[in-house]
Design an enzyme around this catalytic site. Structure first.
Site, PDB file in Angstrom:
ATOM      1  N   HIS A  37       0.835  -1.212   0.000  1.00 12.60           N
ATOM      2  CA  HIS A  37       0.000   0.000   0.000  1.00 12.60           C
ATOM      3  C   HIS A  37       0.865   1.256   0.000  1.00 12.60           C
ATOM      4  O   HIS A  37       0.588   2.217  -0.717  1.00 12.60           O
ATOM      5  CB  HIS A  37      -0.888   0.048   1.253  1.00 12.60           C
ATOM      6  CG  HIS A  37      -1.842  -1.097   1.416  1.00 12.60           C
ATOM      7  ND1 HIS A  37      -1.661  -2.089   2.351  1.00 12.60           N
ATOM      8  CD2 HIS A  37      -3.000  -1.403   0.774  1.00 12.60           C
ATOM      9  CE1 HIS A  37      -2.670  -2.950   2.289  1.00 12.60           C
ATOM     10  NE2 HIS A  37      -3.495  -2.559   1.336  1.00 12.60           N
ATOM     11  N   GLY A 147      -2.552  -1.591  -7.163  1.00 11.50           N
ATOM     12  CA  GLY A 147      -1.464  -2.555  -7.249  1.00 11.50           C
ATOM     13  C   GLY A 147      -1.774  -3.639  -8.266  1.00 11.50           C
ATOM     14  O   GLY A 147      -2.915  -4.105  -8.368  1.00 11.50           O
ATOM     15  N   ASP A 150      -3.385  -7.281  -7.464  1.00 10.46           N
ATOM     16  CA  ASP A 150      -4.785  -7.595  -7.794  1.00 10.46           C
ATOM     17  C   ASP A 150      -4.975  -7.279  -9.277  1.00 10.46           C
ATOM     18  O   ASP A 150      -5.655  -6.313  -9.646  1.00 10.46           O
ATOM     19  CB  ASP A 150      -5.707  -6.771  -6.913  1.00 10.46           C
ATOM     20  CG  ASP A 150      -5.479  -7.064  -5.446  1.00 10.46           C
ATOM     21  OD1 ASP A 150      -6.035  -8.040  -4.950  1.00 10.46           O
ATOM     22  OD2 ASP A 150      -4.689  -6.336  -4.798  1.00 10.46           O
ATOM     23  N   MET A 184       3.054  -9.305  -0.635  1.00 11.06           N
ATOM     24  CA  MET A 184       2.473  -8.746   0.587  1.00 11.06           C
ATOM     25  C   MET A 184       0.956  -8.683   0.462  1.00 11.06           C
ATOM     26  O   MET A 184       0.424  -8.359  -0.602  1.00 11.06           O
ATOM     27  CB  MET A 184       3.029  -7.345   0.846  1.00 11.06           C
ATOM     28  CG  MET A 184       4.456  -7.377   1.272  1.00 11.06           C
ATOM     29  SD  MET A 184       5.003  -5.743   1.800  1.00 11.06           S
ATOM     30  CE  MET A 184       6.700  -6.149   2.192  1.00 11.06           C
ATOM     31  N   SER A 186      -2.695  -8.032   3.221  1.00 13.77           N
ATOM     32  CA  SER A 186      -3.262  -7.903   4.571  1.00 13.77           C
ATOM     33  C   SER A 186      -3.735  -9.256   5.085  1.00 13.77           C
ATOM     34  O   SER A 186      -3.829  -9.475   6.288  1.00 13.77           O
ATOM     35  CB  SER A 186      -4.439  -6.928   4.556  1.00 13.77           C
ATOM     36  OG  SER A 186      -4.073  -5.724   3.940  1.00 13.77           O
ATOM     37  N   ARG A 187      -4.054 -10.161   4.156  1.00 17.52           N
ATOM     38  CA  ARG A 187      -4.563 -11.481   4.566  1.00 17.52           C
ATOM     39  C   ARG A 187      -3.451 -12.466   4.914  1.00 17.52           C
ATOM     40  O   ARG A 187      -3.754 -13.576   5.365  1.00 17.52           O
ATOM     41  CB  ARG A 187      -5.448 -12.078   3.465  1.00 17.52           C
ATOM     42  CG  ARG A 187      -6.791 -11.370   3.316  1.00 17.52           C
ATOM     43  CD  ARG A 187      -7.713 -12.137   2.391  1.00 17.52           C
ATOM     44  NE  ARG A 187      -9.085 -11.668   2.411  1.00 17.52           N
ATOM     45  CZ  ARG A 187      -9.624 -10.834   1.519  1.00 17.52           C
ATOM     46  NH1 ARG A 187      -8.894 -10.367   0.518  1.00 17.52           N
ATOM     47  NH2 ARG A 187     -10.894 -10.462   1.614  1.00 17.52           N
TER      48      ARG A 187
HETATM   49  P1  AMP Z   1      -6.481  -3.686  -0.388  1.00 18.31           P
HETATM   50  O1  AMP Z   1      -6.319  -2.906   0.881  1.00 18.31           O
HETATM   51  O2  AMP Z   1      -6.092  -5.112  -0.265  1.00 18.31           O
HETATM   52  O3  AMP Z   1      -7.838  -3.479  -1.011  1.00 18.31           O
HETATM   53  O4  AMP Z   1      -5.437  -3.083  -1.422  1.00 18.31           O
HETATM   54  C1  AMP Z   1      -5.419  -1.703  -1.720  1.00 18.31           C
HETATM   55  C2  AMP Z   1      -4.509  -1.480  -2.889  1.00 18.31           C
HETATM   56  O5  AMP Z   1      -3.190  -1.917  -2.562  1.00 18.31           O
HETATM   57  C3  AMP Z   1      -4.931  -2.268  -4.135  1.00 18.31           C
HETATM   58  O6  AMP Z   1      -4.743  -1.448  -5.287  1.00 18.31           O
HETATM   59  C4  AMP Z   1      -3.996  -3.433  -4.127  1.00 18.31           C
HETATM   60  O7  AMP Z   1      -3.746  -3.978  -5.406  1.00 18.31           O
HETATM   61  C5  AMP Z   1      -2.728  -2.782  -3.582  1.00 18.31           C
HETATM   62  N1  AMP Z   1      -1.836  -3.810  -3.036  1.00 18.31           N
HETATM   63  C6  AMP Z   1      -2.135  -4.785  -2.137  1.00 18.31           C
HETATM   64  N2  AMP Z   1      -1.083  -5.589  -1.942  1.00 18.31           N
HETATM   65  C7  AMP Z   1      -0.086  -5.131  -2.733  1.00 18.31           C
HETATM   66  C8  AMP Z   1       1.253  -5.538  -2.993  1.00 18.31           C
HETATM   67  N3  AMP Z   1       1.795  -6.599  -2.387  1.00 18.31           N
HETATM   68  N4  AMP Z   1       1.973  -4.827  -3.880  1.00 18.31           N
HETATM   69  C9  AMP Z   1       1.435  -3.751  -4.518  1.00 18.31           C
HETATM   70  N5  AMP Z   1       0.185  -3.305  -4.322  1.00 18.31           N
HETATM   71  C10 AMP Z   1      -0.566  -3.983  -3.442  1.00 18.31           C
END
Ligand code: AMP
Length: 279
Positions: A37, A147, A150, A184, A186-187
């Site tokens: 993030h 990111g 996803d 990386m 969150s899960r």
């Molecule tokens: P999330 O909080 O999981 O919904 O992710 C928020 C944003 O962070 C999304 O655009 C994800 O694709 C991006 N993101 C999550 N994990 C990663 C990672 N390991 N590397 C780059 N971007 C990430």
């Protein structure tokens, strides 16, 4: 750094910023932040006058048996990380603020939302595109950062923005990994110690695939077999899908070339992990 919980006050504030000519960057997240993030935040901070980050665990993108209730949340820690990274505004609405009492509208990017992750998570991308469209309308960003971890999500969002003539530039950023290669997420906290080790098979299998392509072994079925064999070495790994697709259409390909990607979704008990590589 300012924190907004209400849509109307954030909209008013952003209107004033834009009237004074500020370029706005936006990073939507569900919180419980990690360096993936923060890499998006860093890019936004370096390319825009103002960076807005949202933290919203979006109920609309979780299926009934999914982890909406238990999804990790830590607003204090997240806000400290965002402030340290130079974020100007956090948007942290409640579900009631976002969806009110009688919310009836949704956006679906047909034929892209029902494939790959959309097979085991049938309502997921409808929830994602609807909330992202709402967030774009609220924040009115010039640039929004997603990111490529996803990958299906960012491809769907780009399609939505293009199809609906939305005035935002969607930027896709590289996958940030732990030092041992695990993407990386969150899960990842759901992983037991053993499964944390087993999860390394995902990144390893992407490397095997890319090595095969470098060696001109470009038949998708051969790459599929090699990846499946590698991941199946771990008895706890339940493969949801292994797909080699064209990133324009998300349709499977037979021969892997430029613009193709290998996407994986694998479950380790409670944790469903995804990873990918674009060739
Ligand atoms: P999330 O909080 O999981 O919904 O992710 C928020 C944003 O962070 C999304 O655009 C994800 O694709 C991006 N993101 C999550 N994990 C990663 C990672 N390991 N590397 C780059 N971007 C990430």
């Amino acid at each position: 750094m300012q924190v907004f919980n209400e849509i109307s006050s954030l909209k008013q504030h952003i209107k004033e910023l834009k009237q004074s000519g500020k370029i706005v960057g936006f990073v939507p997240t569900m919180g419980y932040l990690h360096d993936g993030h923060i890499s998006l935040v860093n890019e936004s901070v370096s390319k825009n006058d103002v960076t807005v980050a949202s933290i919203f665990v979006n109920p609309m993108q979780f299926g009934v048996n999914e982890d909406y209730g238990s999804y990790p949340r830590d607003f204090e820690r997240d806000s400290a990380l965002l402030e340290a990274a130079g974020v100007d505004i956090i948007f942290h609405p409640s579900p009631e603020e976002m969806y009110g009492e009688n919310f009836l509208t949704s956006i679906t990017v047909e034929n892209m939302s029902n494939k790959l992750c959309g097979i085991s998570r049938p309502i997921h991308f409808k929830g994602v595109t609807t909330v992202v469209a709402k967030l774009f309308n609220i924040v009115t960003p010039d640039n929004a950062y997603f990111g490529s971890k996803d990958l299906q999500q960012v491809l769907i969002i780009k399609k939505m923005v293009n199809d609906l003539n939305m005035s935002v530039n969607v930027v896709s950023m590289p996958i940030i990994r732990e030092s041992d290669g695990l993407a990386m997420s969150s899960r990842n906290i759901y992983l037991s110690d053993d499964d944390r080790k087993g999860a390394l098979l995902l990144n390893q299998s992407l490397k095997i695939a890319s090595q095969m392509i470098e060696n001109n072994q470009t038949f998708a079925k051969d790459i599929f077999k090699a990846v499946e064999t590698h991941i199946s070495k771990n008895d706890n790994a339940q493969i949801d899908y292994i797909s080699i697709i064209d990133t324009e259409t998300l349709e499977p390909v037979e021969i892997v070339g430029k613009g193709c990607a290998l996407l994986l979704a694998v479950k380790f008990s409670k944790a469903r992990l995804i990873d990918n590589i674009v060739f």
